[in-house]
Design a protein around this motif. Sequence first.
Motif, PDB file in Angstrom:
ATOM      1  N   LYS A  12       0.811  -1.169   0.180  1.00  0.00           N
ATOM      2  CA  LYS A  12      -0.089  -0.177   0.165  1.00  0.00           C
ATOM      3  C   LYS A  12       0.849   1.534  -0.030  1.00  0.00           C
ATOM      4  O   LYS A  12       0.785   2.061  -0.861  1.00  0.00           O
ATOM      5  CB  LYS A  12      -1.136   0.347   1.176  1.00  0.00           C
ATOM      6  N   MET A  16       1.051   4.143  -2.814  1.00  0.00           N
ATOM      7  CA  MET A  16       0.495   5.516  -2.475  1.00  0.00           C
ATOM      8  C   MET A  16       1.707   6.619  -2.969  1.00  0.00           C
ATOM      9  O   MET A  16       1.496   7.314  -3.347  1.00  0.00           O
ATOM     10  CB  MET A  16       0.078   5.814  -1.069  1.00  0.00           C
ATOM     11  N   ASP A  19       1.322   7.224  -6.578  1.00  0.00           N
ATOM     12  CA  ASP A  19       0.169   7.870  -6.903  1.00  0.00           C
ATOM     13  C   ASP A  19       0.644   9.429  -6.871  1.00  0.00           C
ATOM     14  O   ASP A  19       0.440  10.413  -7.511  1.00  0.00           O
ATOM     15  CB  ASP A  19      -1.118   7.368  -6.076  1.00  0.00           C
ATOM     16  N   ILE A  79       1.313   5.524   6.645  1.00  0.00           N
ATOM     17  CA  ILE A  79       0.216   5.344   5.637  1.00  0.00           C
ATOM     18  C   ILE A  79      -0.779   6.445   5.696  1.00  0.00           C
ATOM     19  O   ILE A  79      -1.428   7.033   4.997  1.00  0.00           O
ATOM     20  CB  ILE A  79      -0.447   4.017   5.651  1.00  0.00           C
ATOM     21  N   THR A  83      -2.029   9.216   3.361  1.00  0.00           N
ATOM     22  CA  THR A  83      -3.367   9.383   3.150  1.00  0.00           C
ATOM     23  C   THR A  83      -4.080  10.964   3.178  1.00  0.00           C
ATOM     24  O   THR A  83      -4.837  11.374   2.218  1.00  0.00           O
ATOM     25  CB  THR A  83      -4.248   8.348   3.808  1.00  0.00           C
ATOM     26  N   TRP A  93      -6.540   8.322  -5.577  1.00  0.00           N
ATOM     27  CA  TRP A  93      -5.845   6.988  -5.614  1.00  0.00           C
ATOM     28  C   TRP A  93      -5.879   5.777  -6.394  1.00  0.00           C
ATOM     29  O   TRP A  93      -7.205   5.769  -6.874  1.00  0.00           O
ATOM     30  CB  TRP A  93      -6.390   6.693  -4.036  1.00  0.00           C
ATOM     31  N   VAL A  99      -8.778   3.326   0.487  1.00  0.00           N
ATOM     32  CA  VAL A  99      -8.974   4.500   1.077  1.00  0.00           C
ATOM     33  C   VAL A  99     -10.302   4.751   1.786  1.00  0.00           C
ATOM     34  O   VAL A  99     -10.263   5.313   2.824  1.00  0.00           O
ATOM     35  CB  VAL A  99      -8.720   5.850   0.079  1.00  0.00           C
TER      36      VAL A  99
END
Length: 110
Positions: A12, A16, A19, A79, A83, A93, A99
């Motif tokens: 993850k 992320m 992204d 994380i 986020t 995302w 999310v």
Amino acid sequence: MSQKRTLDQNKKMHAMLADISHQLEHPHGGEIGPEAWKALFLEQLGFETKWLRSIDGQRMVPLRWSSKALEKEKFSDLIELMTAYGSEHGVQWSDPEWVSQMAALRLEAA
């Protein structure tokens, strides 16, 4: 004994970071890669940068950040920070379902 990060957390984080690095510039200008973003987020969580003098002695060089030693809880903090930052800055995302799950968990905890 503290638990190490999970493989799912690691996957993850890397998704992320990809992204964020593809969609955002550094807050003070310029594109940076996933590893640089990771260093910025780790610093934001309070991890100090360690520096060494370059081989020729002319510059200071930051040591590479590593998240391998992060405990599961600290990795969760990382994380969550990513986020929040990405969402506040309009990141789309690659895994929106995850999310949504994270947001629901934060609401339950509040």
